[in-house]
Design a protein around this motif. Structure first.
Motif, PDB file in Angstrom:
ATOM      1  N   GLY A  19      13.150   2.715   6.721  1.00 28.96           N
ATOM      2  CA  GLY A  19      12.475   1.687   5.931  1.00 28.96           C
ATOM      3  C   GLY A  19      12.504   0.350   6.637  1.00 28.96           C
ATOM      4  O   GLY A  19      11.491  -0.352   6.717  1.00 28.96           O
TER       5      GLY A  19
ATOM      6  N   PHE B 186      -1.518  11.641   8.090  1.00 28.11           N
ATOM      7  CA  PHE B 186      -2.234  11.072   6.951  1.00 28.11           C
ATOM      8  C   PHE B 186      -2.248   9.563   7.098  1.00 28.11           C
ATOM      9  O   PHE B 186      -1.515   8.993   7.895  1.00 28.11           O
ATOM     10  N   THR B 187      -3.107   8.951   6.330  1.00 22.76           N
ATOM     11  CA  THR B 187      -3.224   7.507   6.373  1.00 22.76           C
ATOM     12  C   THR B 187      -2.743   6.964   5.055  1.00 22.76           C
ATOM     13  O   THR B 187      -3.103   7.463   3.999  1.00 22.76           O
ATOM     14  N   ILE B 188      -1.910   5.970   5.154  1.00 25.25           N
ATOM     15  CA  ILE B 188      -1.446   5.359   3.923  1.00 25.25           C
ATOM     16  C   ILE B 188      -1.610   3.862   4.105  1.00 25.25           C
ATOM     17  O   ILE B 188      -1.139   3.293   5.069  1.00 25.25           O
ATOM     18  N   GLY B 189      -2.356   3.277   3.199  1.00 28.42           N
ATOM     19  CA  GLY B 189      -2.643   1.864   3.354  1.00 28.42           C
ATOM     20  C   GLY B 189      -3.423   1.673   4.633  1.00 28.42           C
ATOM     21  O   GLY B 189      -4.383   2.387   4.906  1.00 28.42           O
ATOM     22  N   GLU B 190      -3.009   0.725   5.452  1.00 27.08           N
ATOM     23  CA  GLU B 190      -3.724   0.507   6.699  1.00 27.08           C
ATOM     24  C   GLU B 190      -3.097   1.244   7.874  1.00 27.08           C
ATOM     25  O   GLU B 190      -3.593   1.204   8.982  1.00 27.08           O
TER      26      GLU B 190
ATOM     27  N   PHE C 189      -3.481  11.442  -0.303  1.00 30.45           N
ATOM     28  CA  PHE C 189      -3.580  10.090   0.253  1.00 30.45           C
ATOM     29  C   PHE C 189      -5.002   9.784   0.696  1.00 30.45           C
ATOM     30  O   PHE C 189      -5.466   8.654   0.602  1.00 30.45           O
TER      31      PHE C 189
ATOM     32  N   TYR D 245      10.250   0.375   9.742  1.00 35.79           N
ATOM     33  CA  TYR D 245       8.846   0.363   9.353  1.00 35.79           C
ATOM     34  C   TYR D 245       8.450  -1.017   8.831  1.00 35.79           C
ATOM     35  O   TYR D 245       7.387  -1.542   9.167  1.00 35.79           O
TER      36      TYR D 245
ATOM     37  N   SER E 149       0.809   3.828  -3.179  1.00 33.94           N
ATOM     38  CA  SER E 149       0.390   5.201  -2.886  1.00 33.94           C
ATOM     39  C   SER E 149       1.523   6.164  -3.174  1.00 33.94           C
ATOM     40  O   SER E 149       1.317   7.226  -3.767  1.00 33.94           O
ATOM     41  N   GLY E 150       2.725   5.778  -2.746  1.00 32.02           N
ATOM     42  CA  GLY E 150       3.884   6.634  -2.998  1.00 32.02           C
ATOM     43  C   GLY E 150       4.080   6.859  -4.483  1.00 32.02           C
ATOM     44  O   GLY E 150       4.381   7.963  -4.911  1.00 32.02           O
TER      45      GLY E 150
ATOM     46  N   LEU F 204       9.890   9.519  10.887  1.00 33.37           N
ATOM     47  CA  LEU F 204       9.806  10.194   9.594  1.00 33.37           C
ATOM     48  C   LEU F 204       9.831  11.709   9.786  1.00 33.37           C
ATOM     49  O   LEU F 204      10.491  12.437   9.050  1.00 33.37           O
TER      50      LEU F 204
ATOM     51  N   ALA G  71       0.835  -1.199   0.000  1.00 37.71           N
ATOM     52  CA  ALA G  71       0.000   0.000   0.000  1.00 37.71           C
ATOM     53  C   ALA G  71       0.875   1.257   0.000  1.00 37.71           C
ATOM     54  O   ALA G  71       0.603   2.218  -0.707  1.00 37.71           O
ATOM     55  N   GLU G  72       1.977   1.203   0.781  1.00 36.51           N
ATOM     56  CA  GLU G  72       2.851   2.370   0.855  1.00 36.51           C
ATOM     57  C   GLU G  72       3.478   2.665  -0.502  1.00 36.51           C
ATOM     58  O   GLU G  72       3.528   3.799  -0.956  1.00 36.51           O
TER      59      GLU G  72
ATOM     60  N   ILE H  57      10.308   4.212  -1.356  1.00 38.56           N
ATOM     61  CA  ILE H  57      11.421   3.480  -0.745  1.00 38.56           C
ATOM     62  C   ILE H  57      10.922   2.648   0.441  1.00 38.56           C
ATOM     63  O   ILE H  57      11.234   1.458   0.582  1.00 38.56           O
ATOM     64  N   ILE H  58      10.105   3.290   1.287  1.00 42.51           N
ATOM     65  CA  ILE H  58       9.602   2.562   2.455  1.00 42.51           C
ATOM     66  C   ILE H  58       8.770   1.373   1.993  1.00 42.51           C
ATOM     67  O   ILE H  58       8.886   0.261   2.516  1.00 42.51           O
TER      68      ILE H  58
ATOM     69  N   ALA I  90      10.020   8.980  -0.607  1.00 40.50           N
ATOM     70  CA  ALA I  90      10.235   8.296   0.668  1.00 40.50           C
ATOM     71  C   ALA I  90       9.287   7.109   0.796  1.00 40.50           C
ATOM     72  O   ALA I  90       9.693   6.034   1.235  1.00 40.50           O
ATOM     73  N   PHE I  91       8.031   7.291   0.391  1.00 41.13           N
ATOM     74  CA  PHE I  91       7.109   6.175   0.557  1.00 41.13           C
ATOM     75  C   PHE I  91       7.334   5.080  -0.459  1.00 41.13           C
ATOM     76  O   PHE I  91       7.071   3.908  -0.180  1.00 41.13           O
TER      77      PHE I  91
ATOM     78  N   LEU J  98      17.311   6.964   5.964  1.00 44.99           N
ATOM     79  CA  LEU J  98      16.086   6.533   5.281  1.00 44.99           C
ATOM     80  C   LEU J  98      16.010   5.015   5.230  1.00 44.99           C
ATOM     81  O   LEU J  98      14.947   4.414   5.443  1.00 44.99           O
TER      82      LEU J  98
ATOM     83  N   PHE K 270       9.389  14.580  -1.892  1.00 48.65           N
ATOM     84  CA  PHE K 270       9.955  13.804  -0.786  1.00 48.65           C
ATOM     85  C   PHE K 270       8.975  12.728  -0.338  1.00 48.65           C
ATOM     86  O   PHE K 270       9.356  11.575  -0.139  1.00 48.65           O
ATOM     87  N   ILE K 271       7.704  13.122  -0.164  1.00 48.54           N
ATOM     88  CA  ILE K 271       6.718  12.155   0.305  1.00 48.54           C
ATOM     89  C   ILE K 271       6.636  11.000  -0.685  1.00 48.54           C
ATOM     90  O   ILE K 271       6.670   9.819  -0.313  1.00 48.54           O
TER      91      ILE K 271
END
Lengths: 534, 101, 653
Positions: free
Chosen positions: C174, C56-60, A516, C177, A359-360, C125, A355-356, A431-432, A428-429, C170, A424-425
């Motif tokens: 990662g 914010f919400t991302i995924g769950e 998001f 997380y 979305s990223g 973050l 999901a991250e 990558i995460i 970063a997401f 970072l 960045f968002i």
């Protein structure tokens, strides 16, 4: 006629209006175009504001919003069956942000074409046709309709580059056209194949409806692209894999991925500034959107199998694009290559299947959309003034054009992923998400995530290097005093265009929930669609 | 007895003469004549094969139909040639090569 | 915390109109008051305050931003405010008249905002965001004089090296997380949640720990990523004092303290080794510098190495303590140096002499001219050298003693680490002594010009007051009531960490003695070399003759030790510049060449393939174009030929 249709066909009205006006009303064209795109932006923002964020979309028609469905072509083909093509449009959380982006970038594009003097009638008419096509692509849910818009988009671009471009414009235009056409022609084959494999459960006829194609139950057993009991292959490769690869190829050319990217620098360098803006801001996103909407949703099984390779391509694009950007001496070409690098993140994020990551990736598309548009606009500013954009020909511009330098510096830092800005968002997401992929066992290893993060470092290198070479130090210009006089600082029109864009980059960087929030349900739905095949 | 074969041979001969005229003549009128000959060869075939359709006289009907069409086509063709002559001052097809790329 | 942001926005909006810096100053004063009375006093040793808002919400997962206030963060945020305040006051005078002054205040406010944000971040973050923002503000401030080529090079270098660290950070984020599913510090390290594996020797934890350490290494200028800090001295001195001595570079240490529970023994050992190496190498480099700011820069690097060792051996309370004391005395050192440079720069402007105002060889004898600056400088230097009665004495001892206790438990080669630390302390005393002697003792090189009546005087009041304030902070009473026992310092008290090794009472006695004695000796030698050596001419009175005789010994010393040490340090510095720095340059060059090669491949091979396909298609088209000659009859003939061929094919088949 629903709001979405109005949004799509409004520019077409503008085209007719522009064509109908006599040549003596030349000055009015740009105002017409501006007015219509402005209304469009307002309309798309209204849609965005009224969007129900809890509905997912993806493969459920009732979860799409602002849907319009009309029977378009119905032909009885005798034994082959009934031809069923619908005018079916609708938006979900994935397409709506991109529609808003498109209207915004279009507005920028019109703003950037203020000084077009070469046959403005044709220019603005083509621009508006392009506008219709782009919005159409993002909202079409019928594959045939999608394809029609996809092809309609090519034509105006070809002429916009080929007529209003730079010195080698014919070469660039043809290269662009052939390259993209190659992808879309192959795509047509797969569309037809899918058509014959899928039936509409309600009528029993074959259908082009994309949503029906996403449901495995609608496939005819034994048909070419059937989910189960599929013995078809092409040169020994399973049919569904072939279909996926062909569609991916078509969209990957648009993204573009390494090594299918060579049309991009040429097209960008030769295209006039507004077309560069639209190319980078919208067209590249169609590639990413297509991969999500078509490749991943219709072939979720293959997507789950191949994502290692797609992530690899993404990482390669990131690093390769960044290295190439570093080697450039032409500012515009450098930014073009940086687009290759940044779009690689989109691919990596999508392939991570988390999901991250997804979305990223979508966030990165939106963010790259207006940031690259701003970057190309900024290059256009300097090219307008002295008709040169060779990096080594400029030095110490900061003392000469302080406002311009400030905007460039902000745009550069925003693009290289400084926190607080939208890129960045996104990065970063991605990558995460790519790191998370191993925990979710989607098959993307962690070294790819590290590879992607090295791309962030490289992007800092080329942007900072350029900043230092062109803007800092003592002023020294290739063109001497003549240039010094020509290089005036930004005027009000340019600032009016740039300021909202960079402000938006900042706003989205601080409040990513603006995107998001509407995206989330759709992304989760997509992940759920693919998850069973992992 | 005159068999179907004889009709066909004659028809083929007429067709070939027409084809020759179309390909080799240096005068547009003659080419038109050649086309007419080819159509007539076809009409002859229609009539000849018409013997197999004794109920509807399909062959004869089509022959009449084709004659009418041929007449119309000749009229159009002559009009074209006339216009070509006015435009190029010649009706020799070798001198008319605007179709070239 | 938001006040400096407000100031930044206001000043950005006002542009050139705001030159006095009053807005920034007001904001920082208000921030300081709030952080002292509103945050620090209620939080310290009392409660942990936690506030969060959904971002914010991302995924769950939902991400929260928020504020985490516990002893550690409240302390850090107080340090930042208290150091930033005098620097702001100082800057008003120091930067007066600079044409870009409005930018200066803008950037400085941005930095303060980012730094304060960094200290109170709840979420990794969020921490990362502020982490990069301070880097960005530092980039802007180093390159403040952007027409100066070296400054622009330096800020680029600083940002890029920090970027390397950011990637490590970072990657760490990662990994955390991916494995724990949250970045919220309060949740992550809450024992009740049990998110971290009980066995800390899992692979990803080592990897994540090293990644976080990489981030801290770049920010806190640890060997071999310290190369940016010396170059960063291109910025205004007030900036160097705030960012590159007291606060930002300490952020790395702060980060390590924050995520301390993540580290396993492997990572901690690496941290200790790198810290020791940094401390040693930087101290040696500092010996060979002539630029006053570079001496201080290397000294900062060396002290940061100490803090790293503190973290590495698990005594992160000691590290934080040293961070706090170091912030005061190092900032003061920079401000004093700044005052000297400021005066020398004025002197240069007045006399049109072509001298470098930062070169110590151009100074000397300033003690009489700038006595107050001299006193401040001496206090700071004593503190840095670790003399009793100063704060540096307490904090440095705490690290060295802890290191000794740690090593004596492990035994063997581990003992090398405290020994090296002691050697470094002696070096520290020596180079700071050298700086003092060279700058303030002896005679001023341009004495004649000076006596001709050029004004050269004490620093203005606006600069002196902050210096006095910091000088007071460099003495022991601010940190504890006891002169000698660092355990009673309130910072150590509150941050109490549980260490695994037993305390050794004997270490508490002999290590301070060694350190102090060594430092005195080092200063004495420094005195002999740098002050006495200057007066060989007035050779008549017996004391000086004795000194003169001592001079032979001096020469011997000079040839064997000084030349040797200086030579070694020069070589090491050259090594640093050529090899370590060269590696960076080479890498940059290599990357550039690689980019050229890749571009070549792209242009001729990848693009060439594309053109080949297009060319082939074009050629085939060329072959058949002859048919299209516009002759109607030719077309027909061609059609006939094809039909005949087709019929023939059908017949033969």
């Amino acid at each position: 006629m629903g709001l979405l249709s109005i949004l799509i066909f409004l520019p077409l009205v503008a085209t007719l209006l522009i064509l109908a006006l006599p040549a003596s009303a030349k000055a009015a064209y740009k105002y017409i175009a501006l007015g219509f795109t402005f209304v469009q932006l307002g309309l798309s923002l209204y849609l965005y504001g009224n969007f129900n964020a809890s509905l997912g979309g993806i493969q459920q028609l009732d979860a799409y919003q602002f849907v319009e469905q009309l029977a378009w072509i119905r032909l009885d083909l005798g034994t082959i069956g009934k031809l069923e093509i619908d005018y079916l449009v609708g938006v979900d959380g994935i397409s709506l942000p991109l529609i808003v982006l498109s209207t915004l970038v279009m507005l920028m594009g019109v703003g950037a074409s203020w000084n077009i003097n070469k046959s403005p009638k044709g220019y603005f008419a083509l621009l508006m046709i392009l506008n219709t096509a782009v919005i159409g692509i993002f909202s079409a849910l019928d594959f045939f309709l999608f394809y029609v818009f996809y092809e309609v988009m090519l034509l105006p671009l070809y002429f916009l580059i080929g007529i209003w471009g730079g010195e080698r414009r014919e070469y660039a235009a043809i290269k662009f056209f052939i390259y993209t056409l190659l992808g879309s022609v192959l795509m047509l084959l797969v569309i037809v194949g899918l058509y014959f494999s899928v039936i509409n459960p309600a009528t029993g006829a074959h259908t082009f409806n994309m949503l029906h194609m996403m449901n495995p139950a609608n496939y005819v057993d034994g048909s070419f692209f059937a989910h189960i009991a599929n013995y078809h292959d092409v040169f020994g490769i399973p049919a569904r894999l072939v279909g996926f690869i062909v569609l991916f190829f078509a969209f990957a050319i648009k993204v573009p991925i390494v090594p299918l990217h060579t049309w991009l620098p040429d097209a960008h360098v030769e295209a006039p500034t507004p077309v560069s803006i639209i190319l980078a801001g919208i067209l590249l996103k169609i590639g990413g959107y297509g991969i999500i909407r078509v490749c991943y949703s219709i072939f979720p099984d293959i997507a789950a199998d191949t994502n290692w390779w797609i992530a690899l391509i993404g990482v390669l694009s990131i690093l390769y694009g960044a290295f190439n950007a570093l080697a450039q001496k032409d500012l515009k070409r450098m930014i073009a290559y940086s687009s290759v690098s940044h779009m690689g993140f989109v691919l990596l994020g999508i392939a991570s299947l988390t999901a991250e990551g997804v979305s990223g990736a979508i966030f990165q598309m939106v963010s790259h959309g207006f940031l690259s548009a701003a970057l190309f606009f900024l290059v256009g500013v300097i090219y307008d003034r002295v008709h040169d954009r060779y990096i080594y020909h400029f030095r110490g511009l900061a003392s000469l054009m302080p406002k311009y330098t400030a905007y460039v510096a902000i745009a550069f830092f925003a693009s290289l992923g400084l926190p607080g800005f939208s890129a960045f968002i996104g990065e970063a997401f991605v990558i995460i998400g790519a790191f998370n992929a191993e925990s979710m066992s989607t098959g993307v290893p962690r070294w790819m995530a590290i590879g992607g993060s090295i791309g962030i470092l490289l992007s800092a290198i080329y942007f900072l290097w350029t900043l230092q070479r062109m803007f800092f130090g003592q002023t020294r210009l290739q063109g001497g005093v003549a240039w010094q006089e020509a290089l005036t600082d930004l005027n009000t029109r340019e600032q009016v265009i740039l300021f909202p864009v960079l402000a938006l980059a900042l706003l989205l960087g601080i409040m990513p929930s603006l995107i998001f929030g509407n995206l989330n349900a759709s992304v989760l739905q997509l992940i759920d669609l693919i998850k069973p095949y992992l | 007895m005159i068999t179907l074969t004889h009709f066909l041979v004659v028809s083929a001969c007429i067709f070939c003469i027409g084809l020759y005229a179309v390909l080799a003549k240096r005068n547009a009128i003659m080419i038109l004549v050649g086309i007419e000959l080819m159509i007539n060869a076809a009409i002859l075939n229609f009539v000849a094969f018409g013997k197999y359709d004794k109920l509807n006289y399909g062959g004869q009907v089509f022959a009449l139909f084709a004659i009418v069409l041929a007449a119309a086509a000749v009229a159009v063709g002559l009009a074209l040639i006339l216009n070509v002559y006015r435009h190029f001052k010649t009706i020799n097809p070798e001198h008319i090569h605007e179709l070239k790329d | 915390m938001l006040l400096p942001l407000l100031a930044f926005v206001l000043q950005a909006a006002l542009g050139k109109k705001s030159i006095s810096g009053n807005i920034a100053l007001t904001a920082i004063i208000a921030s300081t008051i709030i952080s002292l009375f509103g945050v620090f006093l209620p939080i310290w040793n009392e409660t942990t305050l936690l506030q969060k808002w959904t971002w914010f919400t991302i995924g769950e997962h939902s991400l929260h931003i928020g504020i985490l206030l516990n002893n550690l963060t409240a302390l850090m945020q107080l340090i930042v405010c208290i150091i930033a305040l005098p620097v702001h006051i100082y800057s008003r005078s120091y930067m007066k008249g600079d044409p870009g002054i409005h930018r200066y205040w803008m950037y400085l406010s941005l930095f303060c905002f980012a730094m304060l944000g960094l200290t109170v971040s709840l979420n990794l973050l969020q921490l990362y965001i502020f982490w990069e923002l301070v880097g960005f503000a530092s980039y802007l401030l180093i390159g403040f004089w952007f027409t100066k080529e070296s400054a622009v090079q330096a800020n680029k270098k600083a940002f890029l090296i920090n970027r390397i660290g950011d990637i490590g950070f970072l990657v760490g984020i990662g990994l955390v997380y991916a494995n724990c599913g949250t970045l919220d510090l309060s949740v992550l390290f809450n024992p009740a949640e049990a998110l971290l594996p009980s066995d800390k020797n899992t692979g990803w934890l080592t990897f994540a720990g090293l990644a976080f350490f990489l981030g801290a290494m770049a920010k806190s200028a640890q060997f071999p990523l310290h190369v940016w800090l010396a170059d960063a001295m291109e910025g205004p001195t007030s900036v160097s004092s705030l960012i590159h001595a007291a606060t930002m570079v300490a952020a790395g240490v702060f980060l390590l303290c924050t995520v301390f529970p993540l580290f396993n023994s492997t990572v901690l050992l690496v941290i200790t080794l790198i810290g020791t190496l940094t401390a040693l190498s930087a101290a040696v480099f500092a010996l060979g510098q002539y630029d006053i700011k570079k001496v201080l820069a290397f000294s900062t690097v060396s002290q940061l190495g100490f803090m790293m060792v503190g973290v590495g051996i698990g005594a992160w309370d000691a590290a934080m303590f040293h961070l706090a004391t170091h912030a005061f005395f190092k900032c003061l050192l920079f401000l004093c140096a700044g005052a000297v440079i400021h005066e020398l720069a004025h002197f240069k402007a007045k006399t049109q002499l072509d001298i470098d105002p930062q070169d110590m060889r151009n100074m000397g004898g300033l003690r009489q001219i700038m006595p107050k600056t001299f006193i401040c400088m001496v206090i700071a230097s004593l503190s840095l050298a670790g003399f009793p009665l100063t704060s540096g004495y307490l904090s440095k001892d705490s690290i060295v003693i802890s290191a000794y206790e740690w090593a004596s438990q492990l035994g063997g080669v581990y003992l090398l680490i405290p020994i090296l630390l002691i050697v470094v302390s002696l070096f520290t005393a020596f180079y700071i002594g050298r700086l003092i002697f060279k700058t303030f003792f002896g005679s001023f090189k341009y004495h004649t010009v000076f006596e001709a009546g050029t004004p050269f005087h004490e620093a203005p009041k606006a600069m002196l007051i902050p210096m006095f304030f910091l000088a007071a902070g460099s003495l022991f009473p601010l940190f504890g009531t006891s002169l000698t026992d660092y355990h009673s310092a309130w910072i150590i008290h509150a941050l109490e960490t549980t260490t695994t090794y037993p305390a050794l009472a004997s270490a508490h006695i002999f290590i301070p003695v060694i350190l102090t004695g060594g430092a005195v000796l080092a200063w004495f030698i420094g005195w002999q070399w740098y002050v006495k050596e200057k007066y060989p001419l007035s050779a008549n009175n017996p004391l000086v003759r004795f000194a003169y005789k001592q001079g032979y010994l001096d020469e011997f010393n000079d040839r064997v030790f000084v030349k040797g040490t200086v030579g070694l340090s020069r070589h090491l510095y050259a090594f640093d510049r050529r090899v370590v720095d060269g590696m960076t340059t080479f890498f940059a060059w290599f990357v550039r060449q690689l980019a050229v090669v890749v571009y070549w491949i792209d242009k001729y091979i990848v693009d060439g393939l594309v053109n080949l396909v297009a060319g082939t298609t074009y050629y085939i088209g060329h072959l058949v174009r002859h048919v299209q000659n516009g002759q109607l009859q030719n077309y027909l003939g061609f059609a006939l030929t094809i039909v005949v061929l087709g019929i023939l094919y059908l017949l033969i088949k």
